[in-house]
Each structure stands twice: as structure tokens, then as C-alpha cells.
Design a protein around this motif. Structure first.
Motif, PDB file in Angstrom:
ATOM      1  N   CYS A 140      -9.373  17.029  28.250  1.00 31.47           N
ATOM      2  CA  CYS A 140      -8.839  16.910  26.801  1.00 31.47           C
ATOM      3  C   CYS A 140      -8.479  15.233  26.941  1.00 31.47           C
ATOM      4  O   CYS A 140      -8.729  14.508  26.152  1.00 31.47           O
ATOM      5  CB  CYS A 140      -7.964  17.678  26.436  1.00 31.47           C
ATOM      6  N   ALA A 171     -11.444  13.026  27.650  1.00 33.02           N
ATOM      7  CA  ALA A 171     -12.353  12.765  26.561  1.00 33.02           C
ATOM      8  C   ALA A 171     -11.907  11.984  25.406  1.00 33.02           C
ATOM      9  O   ALA A 171     -12.197  11.019  24.686  1.00 33.02           O
ATOM     10  CB  ALA A 171     -12.341  14.175  25.845  1.00 33.02           C
ATOM     11  N   THR A 230     -23.387  22.694  24.725  1.00 33.26           N
ATOM     12  CA  THR A 230     -24.203  21.982  23.745  1.00 33.26           C
ATOM     13  C   THR A 230     -24.576  23.158  22.693  1.00 33.26           C
ATOM     14  O   THR A 230     -25.644  23.126  22.165  1.00 33.26           O
ATOM     15  CB  THR A 230     -25.231  21.199  24.486  1.00 33.26           C
ATOM     16  N   ALA A 288      -5.531  11.402  17.297  1.00 37.14           N
ATOM     17  CA  ALA A 288      -5.933  12.563  17.608  1.00 37.14           C
ATOM     18  C   ALA A 288      -5.205  13.860  17.602  1.00 37.14           C
ATOM     19  O   ALA A 288      -4.074  13.802  18.107  1.00 37.14           O
ATOM     20  CB  ALA A 288      -6.934  12.527  18.652  1.00 37.14           C
ATOM     21  N   TYR A 331     -15.485  27.042  14.473  1.00 42.09           N
ATOM     22  CA  TYR A 331     -15.253  26.443  15.707  1.00 42.09           C
ATOM     23  C   TYR A 331     -14.147  27.392  16.431  1.00 42.09           C
ATOM     24  O   TYR A 331     -12.863  27.369  16.139  1.00 42.09           O
ATOM     25  CB  TYR A 331     -14.650  25.058  15.562  1.00 42.09           C
ATOM     26  N   ILE A 361     -13.484  13.349  13.126  1.00 40.91           N
ATOM     27  CA  ILE A 361     -14.314  13.576  14.130  1.00 40.91           C
ATOM     28  C   ILE A 361     -13.971  14.800  14.791  1.00 40.91           C
ATOM     29  O   ILE A 361     -12.769  15.091  15.423  1.00 40.91           O
ATOM     30  CB  ILE A 361     -14.380  12.251  14.914  1.00 40.91           C
ATOM     31  N   HIS A 412     -13.173   8.102  24.403  1.00 41.93           N
ATOM     32  CA  HIS A 412     -13.355   7.646  23.007  1.00 41.93           C
ATOM     33  C   HIS A 412     -12.399   6.495  22.596  1.00 41.93           C
ATOM     34  O   HIS A 412     -12.397   6.015  21.254  1.00 41.93           O
ATOM     35  CB  HIS A 412     -13.161   8.674  22.143  1.00 41.93           C
ATOM     36  N   TRP A 431      -9.368   7.431  21.759  1.00 47.40           N
ATOM     37  CA  TRP A 431      -8.222   7.902  20.797  1.00 47.40           C
ATOM     38  C   TRP A 431      -6.896   8.137  21.497  1.00 47.40           C
ATOM     39  O   TRP A 431      -6.788   8.320  22.710  1.00 47.40           O
ATOM     40  CB  TRP A 431      -8.826   9.527  20.515  1.00 47.40           C
ATOM     41  N   TYR A 459     -10.509  21.604  21.467  1.00 42.87           N
ATOM     42  CA  TYR A 459     -10.937  20.642  20.583  1.00 42.87           C
ATOM     43  C   TYR A 459     -10.007  19.494  20.415  1.00 42.87           C
ATOM     44  O   TYR A 459      -8.838  19.467  20.472  1.00 42.87           O
ATOM     45  CB  TYR A 459     -11.001  21.434  19.128  1.00 42.87           C
ATOM     46  N   GLU A 487     -14.455  16.827  18.405  1.00 47.13           N
ATOM     47  CA  GLU A 487     -14.839  16.596  19.624  1.00 47.13           C
ATOM     48  C   GLU A 487     -14.682  18.246  20.354  1.00 47.13           C
ATOM     49  O   GLU A 487     -13.315  18.794  20.722  1.00 47.13           O
ATOM     50  CB  GLU A 487     -14.182  15.823  20.479  1.00 47.13           C
ATOM     51  N   ARG A 488     -15.684  18.936  20.454  1.00 50.32           N
ATOM     52  CA  ARG A 488     -15.582  20.355  21.312  1.00 50.32           C
ATOM     53  C   ARG A 488     -15.605  20.152  22.846  1.00 50.32           C
ATOM     54  O   ARG A 488     -16.489  19.474  23.118  1.00 50.32           O
ATOM     55  CB  ARG A 488     -16.590  21.185  20.796  1.00 50.32           C
ATOM     56  N   ILE A 489     -14.701  20.734  23.543  1.00 52.31           N
ATOM     57  CA  ILE A 489     -14.795  20.467  24.762  1.00 52.31           C
ATOM     58  C   ILE A 489     -14.652  22.000  25.596  1.00 52.31           C
ATOM     59  O   ILE A 489     -13.907  22.820  25.210  1.00 52.31           O
ATOM     60  CB  ILE A 489     -13.232  20.005  25.117  1.00 52.31           C
TER      61      ILE A 489
END
Length: 263
Positions: free
Chosen positions: A38, A41, A209, A27, A172, A2, A45, A47, A17, A4-6
Motif C-alpha cells: 500500500c 503504491a 488483473t 488517499a 470491490y 481513482i 503515484h 499520493w 484498496y 487502486e486495487r492492491i
């Protein structure tokens, strides 16, 4: 795996990330400068950040390390020759080393000098490959070499390592510079159809986005992959009249990087 781009929203336009294992919730944080976002996030989730990977030693990539370590006890990973330039490194890695996250996430280290001489990119061992490229490869651009780097070495990284990755590799990067980079592409290669089509889509976009490009797309609109384009070479000659009739690719890359420095 997974991803997750922050989006930090800071003046440097950093992306951070989190790479998580869906089985265990462990993570890896990549360059977690904005430690608050970070950590938030990860908490949202469910994590646990157990590792931090710094792609290189610049403060806008390492500045959140201490806070994340204090909050999580995460181990810090960086290039094996980074030395004292990154505090508290627990594991030094070199090309080919694998970072495991949880049960089934594996990220292979690539030694990718040029932006700095101790730079790591990570490529995923997944069906859909991903590249976490730090400040080596940007969307539609290449890293600068102002603070401890070398454009000739960056060229070698581009042509011998990055260009050889699968075309469907998702990119990325460490910063959002795509709009300005595409404008640079069109200044250097005015007939680049891919850049012309993409620029209106990214102008004024919310980086939180924004699109994730592939290496195939980068090869179409990233000037630093288009070193044999007649249009690129012809336009480059306007700035460098002494350019040979058929310049070698390294010369084109270095001259493009020189022009981008003042763009």
C-alpha cells in the motif's frame, strides 16, 4: 475518484484498496493489511495516505494499520461501536456518515452487519457508483459468520441494503474467492447460465488483473441474491429434506450459508 486495487497474494487472498483524489493526491487506504504494498503504491503515484478505513475488526483487515500510521500519520476510521477491538481509532462512523478524500471524493458509510456486527461498507458518490464491501459481499458470494457474525442478520443486510443499490454499482470486495464461489453457485443452481459462462474466464486467473463485477452481474450468478430460484430451492431440499415447499427467503439464505461453510 481513482481506485487502486492492491492484490496482496497472501494465503487469505486479501484485496487492499487506495482511493485517491485526482486533484490533491490525498488517499484513503481501505483495510491496508499489506502495508508495504500500500505504501509503495501510494509513493509510486505520488499520493499521500491521510486516512485508513477498516471495514471490520478482523486482523487480516487491521493488521497493517500501525505501520501505515507510523509512515504517514493517517487517521484511523472504523465502525462507531468497534470499541477496543481496533486499536487507535480516531473516528467512529455510522450509517450515512461521509468520508471525504481530498477535494471531491465522497464515500458514504453503510452499516452492514452480518459477517461481524460492526461492519462498514463504503459506497461512492460518483457517476459510476462503487461499493467497497469488505467481507460482507464477495464476487459471487457472501461473507461467513464464524467470528462474531450472524447469518440471519447478514440476510437482512443483503436484501434491505445491498440489493437496493443501483445495478451498475461496481463491487470491490475484501478477498478474491470468485472461482470457488462460482463452483458453489453451480453446485446449488446447476442451470445458472451466467455462472457457467463466467467460470472458465476466472479459473486460474491472476487476481491482480481480475475483473470487477457489477451488482447486476452479482444478481445473475451470486447464489445469495438468488433466493427465490426454483433450481436453488430444489437443490437445497436435497440437503435439507424438511425444507418447506415454499421456503421464505431468509431460510434459503441461512441454509445456503450453512452449506457454504463446509464447501
Amino acid at each position: 475518484m481513482i481506485v487502486e486495487r492492491i492484490w496482496t497474494g497472501n494465503a487469505y487472498r486479501n484485496f487492499n484498496y487506495l482511493i485517491a483524489c485526482p486533484d490533491t493526491g490525498e488517499a484513503l487506504a481501505i483495510d491496508p493489511l499489506d502495508h508495504e504494498k500500500c505504501l509503495a503504491a501510494a509513493k509510486a503515484h505520488g499520493w499521500r495516505i491521510t486516512q485508513i478505513l477498516n471495514t471490520h475488526e478482523h486482523h487480516d483487515h487491521t493488521g497493517g494499520n500501525a505501520a501505515v500510521v507510523a509512515a504517514t500519520g493517517a487517521k484511523v476510521i472504523a465502525h462507531h461501536r468497534t470499541g477496543g477491538r481496533i486499536a487507535g481509532v480516531d473516528r467512529g462512523v455510522k450509517a450515512g456518515d461521509v468520508i471525504k478524500v481530498g477535494k471531491r471524493v465522497e464515500l458514504e458509510c453503510m452499516d452492514t452487519p452480518g459477517h461481524t456486527m460492526c461492519h462498514i461498507c463504503l459506497r461512492s458518490h460518483t457517476d459510476r457508483p462503487a461499493l467497497f464491501s469488505g467481507d460482507t459481499l464477495f464476487n459471487a458470494g457472501a461473507g461467513n459468520c464464524h467470528n462474531g457474525g450472524d447469518p440471519a442478520v447478514l440476510y437482512e443486510t443483503f436484501v434491505k441494503q445491498l440489493a437496493a443499490l443501483p445495478d451498475d454499482t461496481q463491487v470491490y470486495p475484501g478477498h478474491d474467492y470468485i472461482e470457488n464461489n462460482l463452483k458453489f453457485t453451480l453446485a446449488r443452481e446447476p442451470d445458472n447460465a451466467a455462472a457457467k459462462a463466467l467460470l472458465p474466464r476466472v479459473e486460474g486467473q491472476d487476481p491482480a488483473t481480475s475483473m470487477v463485477t457489477t451488482l447486476r452481474e452479482e444478481k445473475a450468478f451470486n447464489t445469495f441474491f438468488r433466493l427465490t430460484s426454483p433450481s436453488v430451492i430444489a437443490t437445497l431440499r436435497e440437503s435439507f429434506p424438511d425444507l418447506p415447499e415454499q421456503p421464505d427467503a431468509k431460510t434459503v439464505f441461512v441454509k445456503l450459508r450453512e452449506l457454504r461453510n463446509s464447501w
